[in-house]
Write an enzyme that holds these catalytic residues in place. Structure first.
Site, PDB file in Angstrom:
ATOM      1  N   ASP A  91       0.701  -1.078   0.301  1.00 14.89           N
ATOM      2  CA  ASP A  91      -0.059  -0.376   0.195  1.00 14.89           C
ATOM      3  C   ASP A  91       1.108   1.463  -0.047  1.00 14.89           C
ATOM      4  OD1 ASP A  91       1.064  -0.595   2.789  1.00 14.89           O
ATOM      5  OD2 ASP A  91      -1.258   0.098   3.319  1.00 14.89           O
ATOM      6  N   LYS A 137       5.250   3.670  16.480  1.00 20.07           N
ATOM      7  CA  LYS A 137       4.252   4.521  16.973  1.00 20.07           C
ATOM      8  C   LYS A 137       3.709   5.021  18.258  1.00 20.07           C
ATOM      9  CE  LYS A 137       0.979   2.359  14.014  1.00 20.07           C
ATOM     10  NZ  LYS A 137       1.308   1.286  13.770  1.00 20.07           N
ATOM     11  N   ASP A 155       1.567   6.752   2.193  1.00 20.30           N
ATOM     12  CA  ASP A 155       1.231   5.651   3.022  1.00 20.30           C
ATOM     13  C   ASP A 155      -0.447   5.624   1.800  1.00 20.30           C
ATOM     14  OD1 ASP A 155       0.000   3.480   3.994  1.00 20.30           O
ATOM     15  OD2 ASP A 155       1.040   3.974   6.113  1.00 20.30           O
TER      16      ASP A 155
HETATM   17  P1  GTP Z   1      -5.743  -1.203   8.142  1.00 21.03           P
HETATM   18  O1  GTP Z   1      -6.318  -2.404   8.327  1.00 21.03           O
HETATM   19  O2  GTP Z   1      -6.382  -0.171   7.455  1.00 21.03           O
HETATM   20  O3  GTP Z   1      -3.960  -1.043   9.139  1.00 21.03           O
HETATM   21  O4  GTP Z   1      -4.774  -1.921   6.500  1.00 21.03           O
HETATM   22  P2  GTP Z   1      -3.982  -3.019   6.239  1.00 21.03           P
HETATM   23  O5  GTP Z   1      -4.707  -4.486   6.883  1.00 21.03           O
HETATM   24  O6  GTP Z   1      -2.927  -3.110   5.650  1.00 21.03           O
HETATM   25  O7  GTP Z   1      -2.592  -3.503   7.379  1.00 21.03           O
HETATM   26  P3  GTP Z   1      -1.431  -2.478   7.045  1.00 21.03           P
HETATM   27  O8  GTP Z   1      -1.420  -0.748   6.454  1.00 21.03           O
HETATM   28  O9  GTP Z   1      -0.384  -2.481   8.393  1.00 21.03           O
HETATM   29  O10 GTP Z   1      -0.319  -3.569   6.469  1.00 21.03           O
HETATM   30  C1  GTP Z   1       1.067  -3.501   5.283  1.00 21.03           C
HETATM   31  C2  GTP Z   1       0.645  -4.113   4.119  1.00 21.03           C
HETATM   32  O11 GTP Z   1       1.612  -5.302   5.288  1.00 21.03           O
HETATM   33  C3  GTP Z   1       0.230  -4.097   3.544  1.00 21.03           C
HETATM   34  O12 GTP Z   1       0.194  -4.218   2.272  1.00 21.03           O
HETATM   35  C4  GTP Z   1      -0.892  -5.376   3.610  1.00 21.03           C
HETATM   36  O13 GTP Z   1      -2.025  -5.751   2.990  1.00 21.03           O
HETATM   37  C5  GTP Z   1       0.338  -6.231   4.479  1.00 21.03           C
HETATM   38  N1  GTP Z   1      -0.511  -6.952   5.405  1.00 21.03           N
HETATM   39  C6  GTP Z   1      -0.733  -6.947   6.543  1.00 21.03           C
HETATM   40  N2  GTP Z   1      -1.368  -7.990   7.534  1.00 21.03           N
HETATM   41  C7  GTP Z   1      -0.756  -8.916   6.404  1.00 21.03           C
HETATM   42  C8  GTP Z   1      -1.428 -10.655   6.388  1.00 21.03           C
HETATM   43  O14 GTP Z   1      -2.053 -10.523   7.629  1.00 21.03           O
HETATM   44  N3  GTP Z   1      -1.028 -10.877   5.548  1.00 21.03           N
HETATM   45  C9  GTP Z   1      -0.442 -10.613   4.677  1.00 21.03           C
HETATM   46  N4  GTP Z   1      -0.384 -11.644   3.297  1.00 21.03           N
HETATM   47  N5  GTP Z   1      -0.108  -9.359   4.555  1.00 21.03           N
HETATM   48  C10 GTP Z   1      -0.771  -8.366   5.345  1.00 21.03           C
END
Ligand code: GTP
Length: 360
Positions: A111, A162, A223
């Site tokens: 993202d 954070k 982001d």
């Molecule tokens: P929010 O729920 O809005 O915080 O977004 P998010 O679920 O994408 O979480 P975050 O932005 O912290 O994740 C950072 C990156 O890691 C993103 O590209 C997510 O798609 C990926 N990501 C987060 N958790 C997982 C997981 O459990 N498995 C996989 N495969 N990717 C994950």
């Protein structure tokens, strides 16, 4: 040839309701699923093999990207039964990697929109001999991020997730979500359970004396986790401020996808994108807004910094500023919504029912 892992399994809760039906990396930015930009940038940097670590709404990625050959890539997909977090997801795809134990493997959060010099990050990794190298960027307000202070040689000194108190804000350098791992470090992440790379893997590596190297690259970085940021990122791609080889058309004030219909006197500015099959009525004024495929915006509507979901409908003369309209929702004529309002998927806002009050 360096290979890469892309983390695309998150739930994208901050981007709801756009992520109710679509995983965040598949929401269109500048006319194509956001992930396309990341894949194209990785390809341009010489990456050929990419493993997508999927979880939430995993089934939509492969039908769209297939084996990756349309982008000159070889793509593989690995789905977690239960989400394993960022570190668990990296470990879970290890069996698909072709690199030897000492080889570098690129890892990207799914993202992030950035102009990062990917080759330079790999070069820093190789010349420093690090176990893990991280892209760091500088932000004005680091409280929502993971802080990564480094010494004069760029070696990481700590990970502070954070930070809240002023004493904790020891640097403006943050983890920018792109890494190079020595392959053997990936294999050493515990398998079969959730692991956070930010909260567990990196601090544990540091505590055990591993060499973590930071590379500050202050080119474009955003982001796209929130609606405001997503809309900004999409507009910056259209404007050419954010670099991507995958924007489907010439960069400029607006991007109108081929099958969209725009009234001749509608005014589209600030990196607005009109998706396939969308219809924009006479006299509409739309600034820095993403209109997804099949949406309809009626005459005289005034939209800015907003995201209009697939097949959503915005009625005549309605004003939307910093608003998300979910897929299939209708905001009837003569409404005014502002400041982070989110209309849920398929919801209906009746005509003339919402006004934005100002202090008079
Ligand atoms: P929010 O729920 O809005 O915080 O977004 P998010 O679920 O994408 O979480 P975050 O932005 O912290 O994740 C950072 C990156 O890691 C993103 O590209 C997510 O798609 C990926 N990501 C987060 N958790 C997982 C997981 O459990 N498995 C996989 N495969 N990717 C994950």
């Amino acid at each position: 040839m360096t290979e890469a892992i892309l983390l695309v399994g998150g739930k994208g809760t901050r981007l709801r309701p756009l992520t109710v039906n679509t995983p965040k990396p598949m929401v269109p930015a500048a006319g194509v699923p956001f992930l396309t930009h990341q894949l194209a940038r990785a390809r341009a940097a010489g990456v050929e093999h990419i493993v997508l670590a999927t979880s939430y709404l995993a089934e939509v990625f492969e039908p769209y990207f297939g084996d990756g050959s349309a982008l000159g890539l070889h793509l593989e997909y690995v789905t977690e039964e239960e989400p394993l977090g960022t570190g668990g997801a990296i470990r879970n795809v290890a069996s698909r990697l072709r690199s030897g134990p000492q080889d570098p493997v690129l890892i990207f959060n799914g993202d992030i929109l950035t102009g990062l010099d990917i080759k330079a990050l790999v070069a820093v990794h190789e010349t420093s001999g690090a176990d893990v190298s991280l892209h760091l960027t500088r932000v004005a307000d680091p409280r929502a991020y993971g802080l990564v202070p480094t010494d004069a040689d760029g070696r990481v000194q700590a990970f502070l997730e954070k930070p809240q108190t002023p004493e904790e804000i020891v640097t403006d350098q943050i983890n920018a979500g792109a890494y190079v791992f020595r392959r053997s470090v990936i294999d050493a992440i515990p398998a079969g359970r959730p692991v956070s790379v930010e909260r567990e893997t990196f601090p544990d590596l540091l505590a055990s004396g591993a060499h973590l190297q930071g590379m500050v690259d202050s080119t474009y970085w955003l982001d796209l986790g929130t609606p405001q940021a997503f809309v900004r990122g999409s507009a910056d791609l259209v404007l050419g401020r954010a670099p991507s080889p995958a924007v489907p058309g010439r960069c400029g004030d607006r991007l109108i996808l081929p099958t969209a219909t725009v009234a001749p006197d509608a005014k589209l500015t600030g990196g607005t994108v009109i998706g396939e099959g969308a219809v924009i009525g006479p006299g509409a004024r739309i600034d820095a807004t993403t209109v997804l495929p099949g949406a309809r915006v009626d005459e005289g509507a005034v939209l800015s910094a907003s995201l209009i979901g697939e097949n959503a409908h915005v009625g005549a003369r309605t004003i939307l500023s910093d608003v998300v309209v979910g897929d299939g929702a209708t905001v009837g004529a003569d409404n005014e919504l502002r400041a982070g309002a989110r209309v849920w998927c398929d919801a209906v806002v009746a005509p003339s029912s919402i006004r934005f009050s100002s202090d008079e």
